[in-house]
Scaffold this motif. Sequence first.
Motif, PDB file in Angstrom:
ATOM      1  N   GLU A  40      56.313  39.337  37.990  1.00  0.00           N
ATOM      2  CA  GLU A  40      55.151  38.522  38.683  1.00  0.00           C
ATOM      3  C   GLU A  40      55.360  36.935  39.207  1.00  0.00           C
ATOM      4  OE1 GLU A  40      51.752  37.533  35.466  1.00  0.00           O
ATOM      5  OE2 GLU A  40      51.275  37.790  37.352  1.00  0.00           O
ATOM      6  N   ASN A  41      56.084  36.498  38.404  1.00  0.00           N
ATOM      7  CA  ASN A  41      56.687  35.021  38.887  1.00  0.00           C
ATOM      8  C   ASN A  41      57.817  35.058  39.722  1.00  0.00           C
ATOM      9  OD1 ASN A  41      54.430  34.185  37.460  1.00  0.00           O
ATOM     10  ND2 ASN A  41      55.580  34.024  35.411  1.00  0.00           N
ATOM     11  N   VAL A  42      58.131  36.164  40.281  1.00  0.00           N
ATOM     12  CA  VAL A  42      59.476  36.183  41.088  1.00  0.00           C
ATOM     13  C   VAL A  42      59.030  36.725  42.570  1.00  0.00           C
ATOM     14  CG1 VAL A  42      61.544  37.400  41.468  1.00  0.00           C
ATOM     15  CG2 VAL A  42      60.881  36.634  39.322  1.00  0.00           C
ATOM     16  N   THR A  43      59.777  35.792  43.343  1.00  0.00           N
ATOM     17  CA  THR A  43      59.189  36.133  44.991  1.00  0.00           C
ATOM     18  C   THR A  43      60.676  36.517  45.306  1.00  0.00           C
ATOM     19  OG1 THR A  43      57.784  34.323  45.105  1.00  0.00           O
ATOM     20  CG2 THR A  43      58.639  35.206  47.098  1.00  0.00           C
ATOM     21  N   ALA A  98      53.523  34.424  48.404  1.00  0.00           N
ATOM     22  CA  ALA A  98      53.731  35.870  48.298  1.00  0.00           C
ATOM     23  C   ALA A  98      52.805  36.712  47.756  1.00  0.00           C
ATOM     24  CB  ALA A  98      55.255  36.269  48.110  1.00  0.00           C
ATOM     25  N   GLN A  99      52.611  36.027  46.345  1.00  0.00           N
ATOM     26  CA  GLN A  99      51.711  36.611  45.484  1.00  0.00           C
ATOM     27  C   GLN A  99      50.261  36.728  45.876  1.00  0.00           C
ATOM     28  OE1 GLN A  99      54.211  34.538  44.856  1.00  0.00           O
ATOM     29  NE2 GLN A  99      55.182  35.098  43.021  1.00  0.00           N
ATOM     30  N   ALA A 100      49.818  35.638  46.365  1.00  0.00           N
ATOM     31  CA  ALA A 100      48.473  35.375  46.967  1.00  0.00           C
ATOM     32  C   ALA A 100      48.159  36.401  48.261  1.00  0.00           C
ATOM     33  CB  ALA A 100      48.266  33.804  47.487  1.00  0.00           C
ATOM     34  N   ASP A 101      49.231  36.378  48.937  1.00  0.00           N
ATOM     35  CA  ASP A 101      49.051  37.566  50.441  1.00  0.00           C
ATOM     36  C   ASP A 101      48.957  38.597  49.894  1.00  0.00           C
ATOM     37  OD1 ASP A 101      49.742  37.984  53.273  1.00  0.00           O
ATOM     38  OD2 ASP A 101      51.349  39.225  52.107  1.00  0.00           O
ATOM     39  N   TYR A 125      46.115  31.125  41.654  1.00  0.00           N
ATOM     40  CA  TYR A 125      47.102  30.934  42.516  1.00  0.00           C
ATOM     41  C   TYR A 125      47.294  29.301  42.779  1.00  0.00           C
ATOM     42  CZ  TYR A 125      47.844  35.823  42.975  1.00  0.00           C
ATOM     43  OH  TYR A 125      48.077  37.168  42.546  1.00  0.00           O
ATOM     44  N   VAL A 126      47.055  28.695  41.969  1.00  0.00           N
ATOM     45  CA  VAL A 126      47.069  27.205  42.029  1.00  0.00           C
ATOM     46  C   VAL A 126      48.383  26.985  42.066  1.00  0.00           C
ATOM     47  CG1 VAL A 126      46.716  25.015  40.966  1.00  0.00           C
ATOM     48  CG2 VAL A 126      44.706  26.769  41.079  1.00  0.00           C
TER      49      VAL A 126
END
Length: 600
Positions: A329-332, A174-177, A190-191
């Motif tokens: 930021e660490n939550v999807t 999600a974050q990378a998208d 985003y590793v």
Amino acid sequence: MAASASPSPSSTLFSSRSSLKPSSLSSLIYRLPVAVNLRHQRRHNPQQFIVLSSLESKPTVLVAEKLGQAGLDLLKNFANVDCSYNLSPEELCTKISLCDALIVRSGTKVSREVFESSGGRLKVVGRAGVGIDNVDLGAATEHGCLVVNAPTANTVAAAEHGIALLTAMARNVAQADASVKSGKWLRNKYVGVSLVGKTLAVMGFGKVGTEVARRAKGLGMHVIAHDPYAPADRAHAIGVDLVSFDEAISTADFLSLHMPLTPATSKILNDENFAKMKKGVRIVNVARGGVIDEDALVRALDAGIVAQAALDVFTVEPPPKDSKLIQHENVTVTPHLGASTMEAQEGVAIEIAEAVVGALQGELAATAVNAPMVPAEVLTELKPYVTLAEKLGRLAVQLVAGGSGVKSVKVTYASARGPDDLDTRLLRAMVTKGLIEPISSVFVNLVNADFTAKQRGVRISEERVILDGSPESPLESIQVQIANVESRFASAISESGEVTVEGKVKDGIPHLTKVGAFEVDVSLEGNIILCRQVDQPGMIGTVGSILGEENVNVSFMSVGRIAPRKQAVMAIGVDEHPSKSALKRIGEIPAVEEFVFLDL
Ligand SMILES: NC(=O)c1ccc[n+]([C@@H]2O[C@H](COP(=O)([O-])OP(=O)(O)OC[C@H]3O[C@@H](n4cnc5c(N)ncnc54)[C@H](O)[C@@H]3O)[C@@H](O)[C@H]2O)c1
Ligand SMILES: O=C(O)[C@H](O)COP(=O)(O)O
């Protein structure tokens, strides 16, 4: 014994033997919108008849959240369907008084106010999904409203969403998208982490948890589970070890939550428990937001105890836009999408529509949440005993002087079946219904029987007498005893001092077989006159001819006596209500010592 061929006004209302049979099974949950049922209600509960009169055509089902078309079609075959979405709590309370059933998903709070506003008309709440934490079950039960859910159709969808969140979280999808869409290309940021070989703790090893575990094993994860109620062999069968709560949370690399939200699970992941977790643990929640203390989760994320979280559900839905948790930021996050696949929604819609229609038709729902679930075959077998139980309760309470002061009732089941093979919840509920309805305006059904008895201070205890012999039929007899009361028919008091009635089912028909210490045998199909007299010739003829002259049809007569020419109790089944003058004439027969008319 027929007194007359011409029907009396009351026999027009209850014209055939079959129409005299009580609607025990259907009225257990709900009353059918058919004439015979309404006639029965009119006799025993005029208030309820008013409510039910609107059902002579079709019941009304309010669908308050979007439901699949197949379910709507099923409902429309049977009911008037009002699809009104996004109602405010006030609008829901206003509408509900016009509805017999309500269908919701997780977005509608079915609060106590809803049941109170329904004025007794709401008989079924259908939850189109699993979690029933948005329905006030206590209030539903108190109001005799059945709650059913659709527990199976969205299991796979929820499990697949759990796995989707697990894998998306581990690889920052999600974050990378979002980052790529904002024009960035951050391959180092985003590793992710790998799943293979990692330990996943499934918290709640029910339907969804099991499916998640199965899928996670396929991804090469080591899966453990915590569930205080799950059988270990079911877990072992798919290679999962059941462990304690502390072991699960302290050894897991990933936690996936699948328990219901209950007082015991509310905020079960809190500061204290986050502190026991491995640093860098990752958490998936597709169960209910309330099982996590969300502020504590933010603290655990900030402290690096929890590396990431993927959440489909929130304490408040939708969550506030500025929620620190959502923005972390660490939550999807997803907006409670676990059950939202085309397939699951179609399945859920059908599952709930069938359950609601069945309940409206008086069937006991297999997915009842606040009533015992009774399999159809058991129900068929118990049907005449259910009728017997209600009639015995109804008879027993009418034998109590004034009908009041009933506090202690014992129901004894004589059966060749062991306790595990005889489910008596239904029978106890029907005895309760029979005991309470004649002396109050309360509508009693399987849902609220125990509650109503408790509220009225009536303690109902059950006893089993295990008989030798073939357990072909479920029961030999049912006995109802009311302790510490006076009787309007002294002979109904047994040697041990209780008002006592006992009955059996013969050829599928309930019979009264004992009153006090006297053996009788009268089918419980109409009403009953009990009469104690000096045992002497001609009594049957004398009483029979009075009833004949008074145009009362006698269906059955039986005499039980303690010894020849001593005292006897005559039980007379009558189709009609005898007039006052008929009863007076019976009372005036010199050998008659006492008598009572009992309305069934
Ligand atoms: N996000 C969604 O859209 C979605 C979809 C389906 C289900 N759900 C939710 O997922 C949860 C599970 O659904 P299910 O169909 O598997 O229900 P289920 O009843 O089959 O399973 C729940 C399991 O949790 C266990 N449990 C109860 N208390 C526990 C505790 N204190 N600790 C650990 N386990 C405990 C129960 O024993 C049971 O095995 C429900 O809350 C449901 O509402 C969410
Ligand atoms: O408990 C459930 O079944 C799920 O949370 C689904 O809820 P929904 O019907 O609101 O999607």
